[in-house]
Design an enzyme around this catalytic site. Structure first.
Site, PDB file in Angstrom:
ATOM      1  N   ALA A   1       6.093 -11.399  25.750  1.00  0.00           N
ATOM      2  CA  ALA A   1       5.405 -12.452  26.586  1.00  0.00           C
ATOM      3  C   ALA A   1       6.598 -13.014  27.566  1.00  0.00           C
ATOM      4  O   ALA A   1       6.328 -13.254  28.585  1.00  0.00           O
ATOM      5  CB  ALA A   1       4.932 -13.466  25.686  1.00  0.00           C
TER       6      ALA A   1
ATOM      7  N   ARG B   1       2.820 -18.531  21.732  1.00  0.00           N
ATOM      8  CA  ARG B   1       3.115 -19.545  20.650  1.00  0.00           C
ATOM      9  C   ARG B   1       4.009 -20.558  20.894  1.00  0.00           C
ATOM     10  O   ARG B   1       4.420 -21.595  20.006  1.00  0.00           O
ATOM     11  CB  ARG B   1       3.959 -18.372  19.475  1.00  0.00           C
ATOM     12  CG  ARG B   1       3.079 -17.569  18.891  1.00  0.00           C
ATOM     13  CD  ARG B   1       3.804 -16.715  17.928  1.00  0.00           C
ATOM     14  NE  ARG B   1       2.872 -15.602  17.328  1.00  0.00           N
ATOM     15  CZ  ARG B   1       2.404 -14.544  17.963  1.00  0.00           C
ATOM     16  NH1 ARG B   1       2.428 -14.655  18.836  1.00  0.00           N
ATOM     17  NH2 ARG B   1       1.291 -13.951  17.179  1.00  0.00           N
TER      18      ARG B   1
ATOM     19  N   CYS C   1     -23.312  -3.508  28.643  1.00  0.00           N
ATOM     20  CA  CYS C   1     -23.355  -2.160  29.142  1.00  0.00           C
ATOM     21  C   CYS C   1     -24.586  -1.459  29.524  1.00  0.00           C
ATOM     22  O   CYS C   1     -25.850  -1.772  29.120  1.00  0.00           O
ATOM     23  CB  CYS C   1     -22.860  -1.062  27.861  1.00  0.00           C
ATOM     24  SG  CYS C   1     -22.847   0.510  28.338  1.00  0.00           S
TER      25      CYS C   1
ATOM     26  N   HIS D   1      -0.558  -2.986  23.666  1.00  0.00           N
ATOM     27  CA  HIS D   1      -1.672  -3.921  23.163  1.00  0.00           C
ATOM     28  C   HIS D   1      -2.699  -3.740  24.115  1.00  0.00           C
ATOM     29  O   HIS D   1      -3.663  -4.560  24.505  1.00  0.00           O
ATOM     30  CB  HIS D   1      -1.020  -5.172  23.336  1.00  0.00           C
ATOM     31  CG  HIS D   1      -0.228  -5.602  21.866  1.00  0.00           C
ATOM     32  ND1 HIS D   1       0.623  -6.698  22.115  1.00  0.00           N
ATOM     33  CD2 HIS D   1      -0.244  -4.826  20.888  1.00  0.00           C
ATOM     34  CE1 HIS D   1       1.183  -6.771  20.972  1.00  0.00           C
ATOM     35  NE2 HIS D   1       0.829  -5.688  20.108  1.00  0.00           N
TER      36      HIS D   1
ATOM     37  N   ASP E   1      -0.684  -7.688  31.252  1.00  0.00           N
ATOM     38  CA  ASP E   1      -1.046  -7.977  32.323  1.00  0.00           C
ATOM     39  C   ASP E   1      -0.682  -6.963  33.538  1.00  0.00           C
ATOM     40  O   ASP E   1      -0.939  -7.138  34.834  1.00  0.00           O
ATOM     41  CB  ASP E   1      -0.221  -9.212  32.921  1.00  0.00           C
ATOM     42  CG  ASP E   1       1.376  -8.985  32.402  1.00  0.00           C
ATOM     43  OD1 ASP E   1       1.920  -7.975  32.525  1.00  0.00           O
ATOM     44  OD2 ASP E   1       1.982 -10.168  31.815  1.00  0.00           O
TER      45      ASP E   1
ATOM     46  N   CYS F   1     -20.431   1.833  22.843  1.00  0.00           N
ATOM     47  CA  CYS F   1     -20.271   3.357  23.397  1.00  0.00           C
ATOM     48  C   CYS F   1     -18.896   3.725  24.170  1.00  0.00           C
ATOM     49  O   CYS F   1     -18.680   4.877  24.230  1.00  0.00           O
ATOM     50  CB  CYS F   1     -21.452   3.666  24.202  1.00  0.00           C
ATOM     51  SG  CYS F   1     -21.292   2.952  25.764  1.00  0.00           S
TER      52      CYS F   1
ATOM     53  N   GLN G   1       4.403  -5.170  25.245  1.00  0.00           N
ATOM     54  CA  GLN G   1       3.094  -5.853  24.381  1.00  0.00           C
ATOM     55  C   GLN G   1       2.465  -6.691  25.435  1.00  0.00           C
ATOM     56  O   GLN G   1       1.137  -7.279  25.070  1.00  0.00           O
ATOM     57  CB  GLN G   1       3.651  -6.927  23.510  1.00  0.00           C
ATOM     58  CG  GLN G   1       4.637  -6.327  22.416  1.00  0.00           C
ATOM     59  CD  GLN G   1       5.493  -7.511  21.654  1.00  0.00           C
ATOM     60  OE1 GLN G   1       6.618  -7.764  21.881  1.00  0.00           O
ATOM     61  NE2 GLN G   1       4.788  -7.976  20.607  1.00  0.00           N
TER      62      GLN G   1
END
Length: 228
Positions: free
Chosen positions: A14, A26, A135, A109, A94, A120, A91
């Site tokens: 981050a 955090r 969907c 991630h 963006d 699906c 991680q």
């Protein structure tokens, strides 16, 4: 110090994105300061409280629209163009590495720029997630292509990142507290030089060198030292 690394692996968290204006998780001003991740970022919330889930990620997506890569991203991209970066494992969700021109980014991630049906798995457009929510094929709930709490990391991506780190001359870890498993295990796979760049350097992982600085500043320092 390795003067001219031939095979460099990068691992970012981050803190790599905060310089661009993306909030971390955090800190006192981070995402989890005002949102309990167990109430917004789990499969159970997606399935049982979809409006809450959708509002949280819709807001994150909206805030990303004005975000741009910073000089640290550009430095990594330049290193990659010179052929010394084997992998950029991140991680972050963006895609700022890609926006700066980097390729071969292992998104541990997932990312907030791609979307799919939770049921699906059909890929959908961002506009579908924002406006339609469900969907068109099966009626399932739409979601970003990210790893939620309780889900496994993409195994192929993980294994590729681990392989590149094992084979690296130097691993540079940037802007992560290394508190989240299993990503915090990756630095221990690096057999040689391990460099840690972060504003806070309190980490349980042993490094051969630590640089207490923001991501861009630390990367600029290394680039000058390595003459690249």
């Amino acid at each position: 110090m390795v003067e001219h690394p031939k095979r460099l692996a990068i691992l970012t968290g981050a803190g790599m994105s905060t310089e661009s204006g993306v909030p971390d998780f955090r800190s006192q001003t981070g995402l989890w300061a005002n949102h309990d991740p167990m109430q917004t970022a789990t499969v159970q919330v997606l399935e049982d409280q979809y409006d809450t889930f959708h509002a949280f990620y819709g807001n994150r997506l909206e805030r990303l629209q004005a975000i741009e890569p910073h000089n640290g991203h550009a430095i990594i991209t330049e290193w990659q163009k010179k052929g010394i970066v084997s992998v950029i494992a991140t991680q972050n969700v963006d895609q700022l590495h890609q926006e700066s021109g980097s390729e071969n980014v292992a998104e541990l991630h997932g990312n907030l720029r791609e979307y799919k049906c939770h049921d699906c798995r059909e890929e959908v457009k961002q506009k579908d997630f924002i406006a339609k929510k469900h969907c068109h094929r099966c009626g399932g709930k739409l979601r970003p292509n990210i790893v939620l709490f309780g889900e496994q990391l993409p195994m192929q991506t993980w294994e590729y990142a681990a392989k590149c780190i094992r084979e690296s001359d130097v691993l540079v870890v940037i802007g992560t507290s290394l508190q989240v498993a299993p990503v915090n295990q990756l630095p221990e796979l690096a057999p040689n030089e391990r460099i840690y760049i972060n504003e806070e350097i309190d980490t349980p992982i042993p490094f051969t060198r630590t640089i207490q600085a923001k991501a861009g500043e630390g990367l600029q320092r290394l680039s000058k030292e390595w003459h690249i």
